[in-house]
Design a protein around this motif. Structure first.
Motif, mmCIF file in Angstrom:
data_model
loop_
_atom_site.group_PDB
_atom_site.id
_atom_site.type_symbol
_atom_site.label_atom_id
_atom_site.label_comp_id
_atom_site.label_asym_id
_atom_site.label_seq_id
_atom_site.Cartn_x
_atom_site.Cartn_y
_atom_site.Cartn_z
ATOM 1 N N SER A 174 0.837 -1.193 0.000
ATOM 2 C CA SER A 174 0.000 0.000 0.000
ATOM 3 C C SER A 174 0.872 1.243 0.000
ATOM 4 O O SER A 174 2.048 1.200 0.410
ATOM 5 N N MET A 175 0.292 2.350 -0.433
ATOM 6 C CA MET A 175 0.944 3.644 -0.290
ATOM 7 C C MET A 175 1.234 3.934 1.183
ATOM 8 O O MET A 175 2.152 4.692 1.516
ATOM 9 N N HIS A 204 1.942 -0.875 -4.581
ATOM 10 C CA HIS A 204 1.552 0.064 -3.531
ATOM 11 C C HIS A 204 0.446 0.994 -4.024
ATOM 12 O O HIS A 204 0.725 2.102 -4.500
ATOM 13 N N SER A 232 -2.709 3.619 -3.757
ATOM 14 C CA SER A 232 -3.361 4.532 -2.828
ATOM 15 C C SER A 232 -4.735 3.927 -2.540
ATOM 16 O O SER A 232 -4.994 2.768 -2.863
ATOM 17 N N GLU A 280 9.199 -1.483 -6.285
ATOM 18 C CA GLU A 280 7.954 -1.002 -5.680
ATOM 19 C C GLU A 280 7.148 -0.280 -6.751
ATOM 20 O O GLU A 280 7.607 0.734 -7.284
ATOM 21 N N ARG A 292 4.220 2.012 -7.451
ATOM 22 C CA ARG A 292 3.353 2.939 -6.723
ATOM 23 C C ARG A 292 2.197 3.364 -7.632
ATOM 24 O O ARG A 292 2.404 4.102 -8.587
ATOM 25 N N ASP A 325 -0.661 5.349 -7.165
ATOM 26 C CA ASP A 325 -1.197 6.204 -6.105
ATOM 27 C C ASP A 325 -1.630 7.591 -6.561
ATOM 28 O O ASP A 325 -1.786 8.499 -5.740
ATOM 29 N N SER A 381 2.657 9.688 -3.491
ATOM 30 C CA SER A 381 3.953 9.518 -2.827
ATOM 31 C C SER A 381 4.984 10.548 -3.258
ATOM 32 O O SER A 381 6.071 10.618 -2.687
#
Length: 262
Positions: free
Chosen positions: A149-150, A193, A195, A252, A254, A256, A260
């Protein structure tokens, strides 16, 4: 415009936890459309059966199988993976997707809640990697995809245990990736990851805060100013499950909306 499937994961055999709905079901549907065979698990046996049934109705009777699984149960991990290995004829992709959340600062959060969330979000990922790796080793190239996750990077004190569990998943994923590389195994391990995505895990926020206030709270740090869609994550899983990402490990992803970066 209608897009014809490119079958980007033809021949892949994927084991997905937490597949009864939300992100897990979206991943399963997309992987099936691109040629993968699937073994889907969830603690909700009836719901995950319906997901597999719908996939088979669309793609044929031997595309998806389902089973009940409590991902905190070590013995069940071993038996579920053995069952999947048998019906799929091997496992080449593991998606550790099952996850839960809890609200509470460090003082208000009860130890039982800490243990429950850590058990599902972190311990289960360790168990999945541990017991799937011998099977993945037999069906290289392989891919382990851990849904973090974020919250691993942007911490809110109200989500203490969720933050901690997801940060640990990011680190664990790198350890697994480097261990596989050290053994010269063609098995990659990456973490995703997102959001906040509108799935069951965020529904408590809407129940407690109301629609407008929950959306405001959940998107306040997201430059794109919206929640993500399940397919935003599913397409990342599709990429990491495919051989298109053969040179990507310990990464990773992301997803999101830019959160981030701010």
């Amino acid at each position: 415009m209608t897009h014809v499937s490119a079958h980007r994961v033809a021949g892949k055999k994927a084991f997905i936890t937490g597949a009864a709905g939300g992100l897990g079901a979206a991943m399963a549907r997309l992987l099936a459309r691109h040629g993968a065979k699937l073994f889907l698990t969830d603690i909700d046996e009836a719901a995950v059966y319906e997901v597999a049934k719908a996939i088979n109705a669309e793609h044929g009777d031997t595309v998806a199988w389902s089973a009940a699984q409590n991902v905190r149960d070590e013995d069940r991990w071993q038996s579920a993976l053995a069952e999947a290995n048998g019906v799929l004829g091997g496992i080449s992709v593991l998606v550790n997707n099952a996850g839960i959340g809890a609200i509470g600062g460090v003082e208000s959060l009860q130890p039982k809640e800490w243990q429950r969330v850590m058990g599902v979000n972190l311990d289960a990922v360790y168990l999945g990697c541990k017991y799937a790796l011998p099977l993945l080793r037999q069906h290289q190239p392989g891919s382990i995809i851990n849904i973090s996750s974020m919250a691993a990077f942007k911490v809110d004190p109200d989500y203490t245990v969720y933050n901690a569990s997801k940060a640990a998943v990011a680190s664990l994923s790198k350890s697994v990736a480097l261990d596989c590389a050290r053994q010269k195994m063609d098995v990659r391990c990456n973490s995703i990851h997102p959001s906040f995505i509108r799935t069951g895990i965020v529904e408590p926020f809407f129940e407690q805060l109301g629609e407008e206030e929950a959306l405001k709270k959940l998107t306040r740090g997201v430059p794109l100013r919206r929640l993500g869609d399940v397919d935003d994550v599913a397409y990342a899983v599709l990429y990491l499950a495919s051989d298109e990402s053969r040179y990507i490990t310990a990464a990773e992803f992301r997803i999101d909306g830019g959160a981030s970066a701010v």
